[in-house]
Design a protein around this motif. Sequence first.
Motif, PDB file in Angstrom:
ATOM      1  N   ASN A  37      25.372  -8.305 -20.102  1.00 45.33           N
ATOM      2  CA  ASN A  37      24.734  -9.108 -21.144  1.00 45.33           C
ATOM      3  C   ASN A  37      24.140 -10.391 -20.560  1.00 45.33           C
ATOM      4  O   ASN A  37      24.421 -10.768 -19.415  1.00 45.33           O
ATOM      5  N   GLU A  38      23.297 -11.040 -21.354  1.00 46.60           N
ATOM      6  CA  GLU A  38      22.566 -12.216 -20.874  1.00 46.60           C
ATOM      7  C   GLU A  38      23.502 -13.331 -20.429  1.00 46.60           C
ATOM      8  O   GLU A  38      23.228 -14.028 -19.444  1.00 46.60           O
ATOM      9  N   ARG A  53      15.788 -14.961 -19.775  1.00 42.82           N
ATOM     10  CA  ARG A  53      14.990 -14.145 -20.699  1.00 42.82           C
ATOM     11  C   ARG A  53      13.552 -14.017 -20.211  1.00 42.82           C
ATOM     12  O   ARG A  53      12.952 -12.948 -20.307  1.00 42.82           O
ATOM     13  N   GLU A  57      11.784 -10.494 -19.348  1.00 43.72           N
ATOM     14  CA  GLU A  57      10.546 -10.092 -20.028  1.00 43.72           C
ATOM     15  C   GLU A  57       9.488  -9.671 -19.015  1.00 43.72           C
ATOM     16  O   GLU A  57       8.744  -8.710 -19.237  1.00 43.72           O
ATOM     17  N   GLU A  60      10.328  -6.289 -17.716  1.00 46.24           N
ATOM     18  CA  GLU A  60      10.045  -5.273 -18.736  1.00 46.24           C
ATOM     19  C   GLU A  60       8.554  -4.969 -18.778  1.00 46.24           C
ATOM     20  O   GLU A  60       8.147  -3.806 -18.871  1.00 46.24           O
ATOM     21  N   GLN A  66      13.749  -1.500 -19.527  1.00 47.98           N
ATOM     22  CA  GLN A  66      13.373  -1.151 -20.887  1.00 47.98           C
ATOM     23  C   GLN A  66      14.507  -1.536 -21.829  1.00 47.98           C
ATOM     24  O   GLN A  66      15.684  -1.413 -21.478  1.00 47.98           O
ATOM     25  N   ARG A  67      14.135  -2.041 -22.983  1.00 48.31           N
ATOM     26  CA  ARG A  67      15.124  -2.453 -23.970  1.00 48.31           C
ATOM     27  C   ARG A  67      15.219  -1.390 -25.043  1.00 48.31           C
ATOM     28  O   ARG A  67      14.222  -1.019 -25.647  1.00 48.31           O
ATOM     29  N   ARG A  68      16.412  -0.888 -25.265  1.00 51.44           N
ATOM     30  CA  ARG A  68      16.644   0.195 -26.215  1.00 51.44           C
ATOM     31  C   ARG A  68      17.533  -0.310 -27.341  1.00 51.44           C
ATOM     32  O   ARG A  68      18.598  -0.885 -27.098  1.00 51.44           O
ATOM     33  N   ARG A  69      17.068  -0.092 -28.556  1.00 54.34           N
ATOM     34  CA  ARG A  69      17.807  -0.555 -29.712  1.00 54.34           C
ATOM     35  C   ARG A  69      19.195   0.080 -29.757  1.00 54.34           C
ATOM     36  O   ARG A  69      19.350   1.285 -29.598  1.00 54.34           O
ATOM     37  N   GLY A  72      20.862  -1.711 -25.355  1.00 56.96           N
ATOM     38  CA  GLY A  72      20.742  -2.890 -24.498  1.00 56.96           C
ATOM     39  C   GLY A  72      19.602  -2.730 -23.521  1.00 56.96           C
ATOM     40  O   GLY A  72      18.703  -1.910 -23.715  1.00 56.96           O
ATOM     41  N   THR A  73      19.631  -3.510 -22.469  1.00 58.53           N
ATOM     42  CA  THR A  73      18.592  -3.470 -21.449  1.00 58.53           C
ATOM     43  C   THR A  73      19.015  -2.526 -20.337  1.00 58.53           C
ATOM     44  O   THR A  73      20.086  -2.694 -19.745  1.00 58.53           O
ATOM     45  N   THR A  74      18.183  -1.529 -20.050  1.00 57.09           N
ATOM     46  CA  THR A  74      18.524  -0.534 -19.034  1.00 57.09           C
ATOM     47  C   THR A  74      17.469  -0.514 -17.928  1.00 57.09           C
ATOM     48  O   THR A  74      16.332  -0.969 -18.120  1.00 57.09           O
TER      49      THR A  74
END
Length: 252
Positions: A37-38, A53, A57, A60, A66-69, A72-74
Amino acid sequence: MGTTQLETVPEPKYLHLKTVLSEALDSEFSVGEILPNERDLAARFGVARATLRQALEQLELEGRLQRRRGVGTTVAPPRVGVALGTGRHTWPGTGDDAWQPMDCERAVPPASVAAALGTGADEVHLVRRSRMSHGRRVATELLYVPAASVPELSAIDAPSGPARARAVLRELQRLELDGQDRAVELGSAGAEDAKELDRLPGSPVLVVTTRFTARGRTAALGVATYRADTCRLTFGDTPDVEIHHDPERRAS
């Protein structure tokens, strides 16, 4: 010579952090792995979360993350190569074609496609295909095939679905291919493409139009829409070459 003002401007912190994070992605994480996590990442690299962040970005946007709802960020898979200007001319569905037939129907093509095919208002075979990479759809294609290009297509074949699409492709391959040419343009995803590609409407896409010629005429026209964050344009016969910025790593 004096130093210009531009040369004295330090690199923004988030750009330096982006480089550090990129190296960490290469050495510590695998495709599909979820990043911490951040809060934990910011603590690890000793930066503010706002700086973190910005760096995330940028990665990405470059297709590294890629951010998946709900997930998280993968770490994103490598970008798919889209070869342009290649000397290899083949019909769709032959050789190592990475596209999967999804459906086929009879339809009247858009005016611009009908003009290119010379079919007027006549219906054509519309083959829908998709391209997957590491379990996600990265591109969709509409392949327009005039009835005159597949005159032996049996009416007994499946009326729709993947079987019908494969039947059209098989019959198309009976023609001797004269050549093909491609054009590419940057566009934005419409509602249908956005749904198919799991992107928001208006997201950037690359639209690759391929014209196949046989017997001195356009025998088929393919319009492929790629997620702009998952592909790269290549020139030549080796669409899978990756170039790394680290001088110690060779192109693979």
